[in-house]
Design an enzyme around this catalytic site. Structure first.
Site, PDB file in Angstrom:
ATOM      1  N   CYS A 101     -14.803 -20.943 -22.204  1.00 14.05           N
ATOM      2  CA  CYS A 101     -15.893 -21.783 -22.731  1.00 14.05           C
ATOM      3  C   CYS A 101     -15.457 -22.418 -24.041  1.00 14.05           C
ATOM      4  O   CYS A 101     -14.751 -21.800 -24.854  1.00 14.05           O
ATOM      5  CB  CYS A 101     -17.188 -21.011 -22.880  1.00 14.05           C
ATOM      6  N   GLU A 102     -15.861 -23.664 -24.209  1.00 12.75           N
ATOM      7  CA  GLU A 102     -15.402 -24.397 -25.386  1.00 12.75           C
ATOM      8  C   GLU A 102     -16.141 -23.992 -26.652  1.00 12.75           C
ATOM      9  O   GLU A 102     -15.723 -24.345 -27.740  1.00 12.75           O
ATOM     10  CB  GLU A 102     -15.523 -25.911 -25.155  1.00 12.75           C
ATOM     11  N   HIS A 103     -17.232 -23.243 -26.486  1.00 15.67           N
ATOM     12  CA  HIS A 103     -17.984 -22.849 -27.679  1.00 15.67           C
ATOM     13  C   HIS A 103     -17.393 -21.614 -28.363  1.00 15.67           C
ATOM     14  O   HIS A 103     -17.431 -21.501 -29.574  1.00 15.67           O
ATOM     15  CB  HIS A 103     -19.440 -22.556 -27.315  1.00 15.67           C
ATOM     16  N   HIS A 104     -16.903 -20.670 -27.535  1.00 18.61           N
ATOM     17  CA  HIS A 104     -16.425 -19.408 -28.107  1.00 18.61           C
ATOM     18  C   HIS A 104     -14.975 -19.073 -27.712  1.00 18.61           C
ATOM     19  O   HIS A 104     -14.443 -18.058 -28.147  1.00 18.61           O
ATOM     20  CB  HIS A 104     -17.335 -18.252 -27.653  1.00 18.61           C
ATOM     21  N   GLN A 142     -19.428 -25.302 -18.034  1.00 18.59           N
ATOM     22  CA  GLN A 142     -19.440 -25.213 -16.566  1.00 18.59           C
ATOM     23  C   GLN A 142     -19.902 -26.513 -15.914  1.00 18.59           C
ATOM     24  O   GLN A 142     -19.401 -26.924 -14.871  1.00 18.59           O
ATOM     25  CB  GLN A 142     -20.334 -24.034 -16.151  1.00 18.59           C
ATOM     26  N   HIS A 170     -20.474 -15.975 -17.828  1.00 21.52           N
ATOM     27  CA  HIS A 170     -19.877 -16.383 -19.111  1.00 21.52           C
ATOM     28  C   HIS A 170     -19.776 -15.169 -20.028  1.00 21.52           C
ATOM     29  O   HIS A 170     -20.798 -14.579 -20.375  1.00 21.52           O
ATOM     30  CB  HIS A 170     -20.760 -17.458 -19.767  1.00 21.52           C
ATOM     31  N   CYS A 172     -19.289 -15.038 -23.021  1.00 17.63           N
ATOM     32  CA  CYS A 172     -19.987 -15.207 -24.307  1.00 17.63           C
ATOM     33  C   CYS A 172     -21.466 -14.835 -24.195  1.00 17.63           C
ATOM     34  O   CYS A 172     -22.129 -14.605 -25.194  1.00 17.63           O
ATOM     35  CB  CYS A 172     -19.815 -16.627 -24.843  1.00 17.63           C
TER      36      CYS A 172
HETATM   37  N1  LIG Z   1     -24.540 -25.509 -21.002  1.00 17.45           N
HETATM   38  C1  LIG Z   1     -23.554 -24.610 -21.204  1.00 17.45           C
HETATM   39  N2  LIG Z   1     -23.665 -23.773 -22.241  1.00 17.45           N
HETATM   40  C2  LIG Z   1     -22.670 -22.880 -22.417  1.00 17.45           C
HETATM   41  C3  LIG Z   1     -21.546 -22.795 -21.604  1.00 17.45           C
HETATM   42  N3  LIG Z   1     -20.749 -21.804 -22.074  1.00 17.45           N
HETATM   43  C4  LIG Z   1     -21.378 -21.307 -23.155  1.00 17.45           C
HETATM   44  N4  LIG Z   1     -22.562 -21.935 -23.368  1.00 17.45           N
HETATM   45  C5  LIG Z   1     -23.630 -21.776 -24.351  1.00 17.45           C
HETATM   46  O1  LIG Z   1     -23.394 -22.503 -25.511  1.00 17.45           O
HETATM   47  C6  LIG Z   1     -24.397 -22.103 -26.440  1.00 17.45           C
HETATM   48  C7  LIG Z   1     -23.868 -22.188 -27.835  1.00 17.45           C
HETATM   49  O2  LIG Z   1     -24.983 -21.953 -28.639  1.00 17.45           O
HETATM   50  P1  LIG Z   1     -24.932 -21.832 -30.234  1.00 17.45           P
HETATM   51  O3  LIG Z   1     -26.302 -21.451 -30.725  1.00 17.45           O
HETATM   52  O4  LIG Z   1     -24.266 -23.028 -30.811  1.00 17.45           O
HETATM   53  O5  LIG Z   1     -23.905 -20.635 -30.420  1.00 17.45           O
HETATM   54  P2  LIG Z   1     -24.190 -19.087 -30.608  1.00 17.45           P
HETATM   55  O6  LIG Z   1     -24.856 -18.851 -31.916  1.00 17.45           O
HETATM   56  O7  LIG Z   1     -22.898 -18.381 -30.395  1.00 17.45           O
HETATM   57  O8  LIG Z   1     -25.228 -18.790 -29.435  1.00 17.45           O
HETATM   58  P3  LIG Z   1     -25.623 -17.421 -28.733  1.00 17.45           P
HETATM   59  O9  LIG Z   1     -24.670 -17.267 -27.588  1.00 17.45           O
HETATM   60  O10 LIG Z   1     -27.038 -17.619 -28.288  1.00 17.45           O
HETATM   61  O11 LIG Z   1     -25.469 -16.314 -29.721  1.00 17.45           O
HETATM   62  C8  LIG Z   1     -24.852 -20.727 -25.981  1.00 17.45           C
HETATM   63  O12 LIG Z   1     -26.161 -20.868 -25.490  1.00 17.45           O
HETATM   64  C9  LIG Z   1     -23.881 -20.393 -24.851  1.00 17.45           C
HETATM   65  O13 LIG Z   1     -24.454 -19.554 -23.874  1.00 17.45           O
HETATM   66  C10 LIG Z   1     -21.469 -23.706 -20.501  1.00 17.45           C
HETATM   67  O14 LIG Z   1     -20.529 -23.716 -19.719  1.00 17.45           O
HETATM   68  N5  LIG Z   1     -22.507 -24.592 -20.352  1.00 17.45           N
HETATM   69 ZN   LIG Z   2     -19.316 -19.561 -24.961  1.00 16.48          ZN
END
Ligand SMILES: Nc1nc2c(ncn2[C@@H]2O[C@H](COP(=O)(O)OP(=O)(O)OP(=O)(O)O)[C@@H](O)[C@H]2O)c(=O)[nH]1
Ligand SMILES: [Zn+2]
Length: 215
Positions: A101-104, A142, A170, A172
């Site tokens: 995942c690109e966020h984490h 995704q 996921h 994360c």
């Molecule tokens: N739409 C989508 N969201 C994703 C995917 N992979 C990770 N995420 C979400 O990206 C979001 C990032 O949210 P943020 O609030 O910026 O980050 P965060 O504080 O780490 O969020 P939490 O996971 O809720 O603790 C989270 O809701 C993740 O579940 C994906 O493939 N698609």
């Molecule tokens: Zn993530």
């Protein structure tokens, strides 16, 4: 390509406006140094025996997990598109997906099911899995992964339709954050007849649910 850098833009703005290939290069030594810094930030001693090669291993692992950036559809296809008078659904099911995942930068683990209805051209079956693999081995969400697979097949084959469903969990959401181990996400992209004709879509959905007879 000439890049004009406007003074009001920060370095981060400039970097995010570049595609992957155009990004400024960073040496492996710099990447390893960054991992070393992370380890120190985590309270670890990066010089202890178990960790001394970890920066090198992490960089190597991350490069492997994102090696899809270095591939192109044309290259992996190797010409495996054939003229064929077939017009029934072709479905490749249960293609393992290991993405990040690109966020984490944590794993997305799941399966893709990819179908198309030919329109004079078919593609080598393994190439469908290779296309999934190429896009999965990038930093992803995704939804985008699903669309990219559908768009690639649509562009290559101009088929009567394409359907892609990905079911994935996921890490994360499982190992951290909201911590929901049982959760999984389903995304779909429907093109052509799969989007226009409910019966074709239903046939696809039924086919991805049934179990194989030989298993
Ligand atoms: N739409 C989508 N969201 C994703 C995917 N992979 C990770 N995420 C979400 O990206 C979001 C990032 O949210 P943020 O609030 O910026 O980050 P965060 O504080 O780490 O969020 P939490 O996971 O809720 O603790 C989270 O809701 C993740 O579940 C994906 O493939 N698609
Ligand atoms: Zn993530």
């Amino acid at each position: 390509m000439t890049l004009s850098i406007r003074p009001e833009l920060t370095a981060a703005d400039v970097i995010s406006s570049l595609s992957h290939q155009q990004q400024p290069t960073v040496t492996e030594a710099e990447m390893m140094q960054a991992v070393r810094t992370l380890l120190i930030g985590l309270g670890e001693n990066p010089d202890r025996e178990g960790l001394k090669d970890t920066p090198k291993r992490v960089v190597k692992a991350l490069k492997f997990l994102t090696n899809g950036y270095d591939q192109s559809v044309d290259e992996l296809l190797n010409g495996a598109v054939f003229t064929e008078d077939a017009n029934e659904m072709v479905l490749v099911r249960d293609i393992d997906i290991f993405s990040s995942c690109e966020h984490h930068i944590l794993p997305i683990i799941g399966r893709a099911h990819v179908a198309y209805i030919p329109n004079g051209k078919v593609i080598g079956l393994s190439k469908i899995a290779r296309i999934c693999e190429m896009y999965a081995r990038r930093l992803q969400v995704q939804e985008r992964l699903t669309l990219q697979i559908a768009n690639a097949l649509q562009g290559l084959l101009k088929p009567q339709g394409v359907a892609v469903v990905i079911e994935a969990t996921h890490m994360c959401m499982v190992m951290r954050g909201v911590q929901k181990p049982g959760s999984w996400t389903v995304t779909s992209a429907m093109r052509g007849v799969f989007s226009e004709d409910a019966r074709t879509r239903e046939e696809f959905m039924n086919l991805i649910r049934h179990s194989a007879n030989f298993k």
